[in-house]
Each structure stands twice: as structure tokens, then as C-alpha cells.
Design a protein around this motif. Structure first.
Motif, PDB file in Angstrom:
ATOM      1  N   VAL A 118       0.859  -1.192   0.000  1.00 40.43           N
ATOM      2  CA  VAL A 118       0.000   0.000   0.000  1.00 40.43           C
ATOM      3  C   VAL A 118       0.891   1.235   0.000  1.00 40.43           C
ATOM      4  O   VAL A 118       1.665   1.453   0.925  1.00 40.43           O
ATOM      5  N   THR A 119       0.794   2.033  -1.044  1.00 41.03           N
ATOM      6  CA  THR A 119       1.665   3.192  -1.186  1.00 41.03           C
ATOM      7  C   THR A 119       1.222   4.344  -0.295  1.00 41.03           C
ATOM      8  O   THR A 119       0.100   4.363   0.221  1.00 41.03           O
ATOM      9  N   ALA A 120       2.103   5.323  -0.160  1.00 45.29           N
ATOM     10  CA  ALA A 120       1.764   6.529   0.603  1.00 45.29           C
ATOM     11  C   ALA A 120       0.581   7.252  -0.022  1.00 45.29           C
ATOM     12  O   ALA A 120      -0.289   7.785   0.685  1.00 45.29           O
ATOM     13  N   ASP A 121       0.513   7.285  -1.345  1.00 49.15           N
ATOM     14  CA  ASP A 121      -0.621   7.924  -2.025  1.00 49.15           C
ATOM     15  C   ASP A 121      -1.927   7.218  -1.699  1.00 49.15           C
ATOM     16  O   ASP A 121      -2.974   7.861  -1.516  1.00 49.15           O
ATOM     17  N   GLN A 122      -1.903   5.896  -1.618  1.00 49.15           N
ATOM     18  CA  GLN A 122      -3.105   5.140  -1.282  1.00 49.15           C
ATOM     19  C   GLN A 122      -3.525   5.372   0.167  1.00 49.15           C
ATOM     20  O   GLN A 122      -4.715   5.440   0.481  1.00 49.15           O
ATOM     21  N   LYS A 123      -2.546   5.523   1.047  1.00 48.98           N
ATOM     22  CA  LYS A 123      -2.858   5.813   2.451  1.00 48.98           C
ATOM     23  C   LYS A 123      -3.501   7.199   2.575  1.00 48.98           C
ATOM     24  O   LYS A 123      -4.469   7.388   3.323  1.00 48.98           O
ATOM     25  N   ARG A 124      -2.945   8.162   1.851  1.00 48.07           N
ATOM     26  CA  ARG A 124      -3.542   9.496   1.843  1.00 48.07           C
ATOM     27  C   ARG A 124      -4.969   9.444   1.304  1.00 48.07           C
ATOM     28  O   ARG A 124      -5.892  10.045   1.877  1.00 48.07           O
ATOM     29  N   ALA A 125      -5.165   8.731   0.192  1.00 50.90           N
ATOM     30  CA  ALA A 125      -6.503   8.641  -0.409  1.00 50.90           C
ATOM     31  C   ALA A 125      -7.497   8.015   0.564  1.00 50.90           C
ATOM     32  O   ALA A 125      -8.652   8.469   0.659  1.00 50.90           O
ATOM     33  N   PHE A 126      -7.074   6.998   1.294  1.00 48.65           N
ATOM     34  CA  PHE A 126      -7.947   6.348   2.276  1.00 48.65           C
ATOM     35  C   PHE A 126      -8.440   7.354   3.312  1.00 48.65           C
ATOM     36  O   PHE A 126      -9.632   7.372   3.663  1.00 48.65           O
ATOM     37  N   MET A 127      -7.545   8.198   3.798  1.00 48.52           N
ATOM     38  CA  MET A 127      -7.947   9.168   4.811  1.00 48.52           C
ATOM     39  C   MET A 127      -8.755  10.316   4.211  1.00 48.52           C
ATOM     40  O   MET A 127      -9.740  10.772   4.806  1.00 48.52           O
ATOM     41  N   MET A 128      -8.383  10.773   3.039  1.00 48.30           N
ATOM     42  CA  MET A 128      -9.076  11.890   2.412  1.00 48.30           C
ATOM     43  C   MET A 128     -10.516  11.526   2.023  1.00 48.30           C
ATOM     44  O   MET A 128     -11.416  12.374   2.043  1.00 48.30           O
ATOM     45  N   GLU A 129     -10.735  10.264   1.679  1.00 49.31           N
ATOM     46  CA  GLU A 129     -12.044   9.842   1.168  1.00 49.31           C
ATOM     47  C   GLU A 129     -12.953   9.255   2.239  1.00 49.31           C
ATOM     48  O   GLU A 129     -14.125   8.960   1.966  1.00 49.31           O
ATOM     49  N   ASN A 130     -12.453   9.083   3.452  1.00 45.20           N
ATOM     50  CA  ASN A 130     -13.238   8.481   4.525  1.00 45.20           C
ATOM     51  C   ASN A 130     -13.963   9.569   5.311  1.00 45.20           C
ATOM     52  O   ASN A 130     -13.328  10.418   5.930  1.00 45.20           O
TER      53      ASN A 130
END
Length: 311
Positions: free
Chosen positions: A257-269
Motif C-alpha cells: 500500500v503506497t503513501a498515495d493510497q494511504k492518503r486517499a484512504f484518509m481523504m475519502e473516509n
């Protein structure tokens, strides 16, 4: 441990100029009669410490990197001449089979408490172990993480391998470089609240008081919102993260899981929508080798310090 003629000759030469030396490794004192000649390092950050000290020619390989996708282009070039003996934690047989005489590892950095590979289980095979300072919290008490943890490891490796002058020169250079960089920055108007998001969605894996990011954040002028967590790397509840409302989120980039995917998870939740860092999209990426003790800690502090002032 089997010794070749070349290794024996090297030991005889080294022994003639090397005085028996003892270093502190977590709760143990480890004595060396001669510098190791067949070392193995586990994990990318520990390997980099060996490489910056110019110790590649004293190594027979490394372990614990490709299994977690931690090898970037810079490191790939640096270790081209060394074999990876195990993609994840090595077994005792792997280290014995490599004729290793030294293992640079840590607790949860190649060794597990009560596991198959420990200083005690390797000793009968002539393999001495030096433990990563940050990891000592897993087997006893230590001070909260600081930049001195990394410097201490470089200094002890310098003593073990009889390259103390090289180690001290590196440490002094790192300290001077960081002091000059921070002194040139404008002062912070306020201390930013920072959350370290390593991994996990159901519960986040983060850095407590004894993990290196706590030291990096403090050195850069921030406060780790989990600095009261009396652990190194550990899981916490998302509720605690929301309640402490970080202004900056540091994502650690490694693994599937990339840093971009981790950011997206938080931004979209929606559950995180009211967190200050999410509302203002304040995310900082650190590579794994920057967030764990090693030479890249200097650039990590620079990255954090610069970003804190751009809020």
C-alpha cells in the motif's frame, strides 16, 4: 563457523592492530576480539548504516528487504555486489549457511522476542549480534527515541569494525548539516500536531514515544500526537487520532500500500473529514528508510521542518 584461508589471514592482520573492545547492545555488553569479517545486516536502514561506514567488503549479505518492497533505486545500486540471503527475517540456518560471524539486527528488525534468531541462539555458532538501539524498548527500558539513537549505532558500529574515526566524522557531519539547515529556517509560529500513519485501515499502525519518527518530528519542531504512547511502533484506535486532531499527517511509503493510497484512504473516509490535516490536505511522505533509524534521518528532518513551515 567455517573459516577460509583468506578470512583467517584477514583476522590475523586485523587482530594485530585491534584491541579487544566492548560495546553496549541493549541490556548486554558484547566483547569483540577482532572486527567481524562476514557480517549480515537486516532491513534497509541497518544495511545503509553499514554502507555509509564503508563496510560492504566486511559483509556476506543482507536480509529482510525485498519481502517488504523496501529497496529503492539508490539502495539497489548500493547493494549490487551483495546477495540477499532472505527476503524477510532470516532463519538461523540462513545465517549459519552464510558463514556469518556478525548479525546487525534489532527486535522487530530481524529478530523476535522468544524467536528462533536471537543473540543467545546465534552465540553457539560464533555469530555475534549488535542490536539496533531504537529496538531495545522491546526487551527493557530506554529513553524515548532521539537522534542520538542513530548516532549511537553508528558510533558502536565504528568501534566494532575498527572504523571509529570514520564514524565520528560522519556523526559530526550529520549534526553540523542539520544544525545549519534548521538555523537558516524561519521560526515556527506554533508547534504543529503530527500523526504518523504507517499502515492499517481497521486500526492504524503508528509511532509512539520510542519510535524514530517521534525524534524526527521533535527535531523538526513538531509534536507527535502519540508521544504519550509508551511503545515503539504500535496500533491505536482511529478515535484517538480524530480526538487529537493532527494538523499534519506523515505517511510512511513502503510495502503493497503506497503513501498515495494511504492518503486517499484518509481523504475519502467521512470519519476523518473533520481532522485538520485532512481538511487542509497536509500530508508529508517519508520513505521507510527515512522513518527508521539510519543515515536518511537527516533528510527526513529537513523534509519535515520545511513542510511544517509551509502550512
Amino acid at each position: 563457523m567455517k573459516l577460509t584461508f583468506t578470512t583467517l589471514a584477514a583476522l590475523m592482520i586485523a587482530g594485530s592492530a585491534f584491541a579487544q573492545t566492548t560495546v553496549q547492545s541493549c541490556d548486554r555488553e558484547v566483547t569483540f576480539d577482532h572486527p567481524p569479517q562476514a557480517a549480515v545486516a537486516n532491513d534497509v536502514n541497518l544495511l545503509e548504516m553499514m554502507l555509509v561506514l564503508g563496510l560492504a567488503d566486511r559483509m556476506v549479505g543482507y536480509t529482510g528487504i525485498s519481502g517488504w518492497n523496501k529497496l529503492d533505486q539508490e539502495m539497489t545500486a548500493g547493494v549490487a555486489a551483495l546477495p540477499e540471503l532472505s527476503s524477510k527475517y532470516p532463519s538461523r540456518e540462513v545465517l549459519i549457511g552464510a558463514d556469518a560471524d556478525f548479525f546487525f539486527a534489532g527486535w522487530n528488525y530481524g529478530m523476535k522476542v522468544g524467536g528462533e534468531v536471537t543473540p543467545e541462539t546465534l552465540a553457539p555458532f560464533g555469530i555475534q549480534v549488535y542490536e539496533l538501539t531504537e529496538s531495545c524498548i522491546h526487551i527493557g527500558q530506554k529513553a524515548p527515541s532521539s537522534m542520538e539513537d542513530m548516532y549511537n549505532d553508528l558510533r558502536n558500529l565504528g568501534t566494532i569494525f575498527d572504523v571509529s574515526d570514520r564514524a565520528e566524522s560522519l556523526i559530526e557531519g550529520y549534526q553540523a548539516e542539520l544544525d545549519a539547515f534548521l538555523a537558516a529556517l524561519p521560526p515556527l509560529e506554533a508547534t504543529p500536531r503530527v500523526f504518523v500513519y504507517d499502515s492499517g485501515e481497521d486500526v492504524p499502525f503508528t509511532a509512539g514515544a520510542y519510535a524514530m519518527p517521534n525524534a524526527l518530528i521533535e527535531a523538526a519542531g513538531g509534536t507527535n500526537i502519540m508521544n504519550d504512547l509508551e511503545k515503539s511502533w504500535a496500533t491505536v484506535g482511529w478515535e484517538a487520532v480524530v480526538a487529537r486532531d493532527p494538523e499534519v499527517i506523515v505517511t510512511v511509503n513502503y510495502g503493497e500500500v503506497t503513501a498515495d493510497q494511504k492518503r486517499a484512504f484518509m481523504m475519502e473516509n467521512p470519519a476523518f473529514a473533520d481532522i485538520d490535516a485532512v481538511r487542509n490536505d497536509r500530508f508529508i511522505v517519508l520513505e521507510y528508510a527515512e522513518a527508521t533509524p539510519g543515515p536518511r534521518n537527516i533528510e527526513a528532518v529537513k523534509t519535515l521542518a520545511t513542510a511544517f513551515r509551509e502550512r
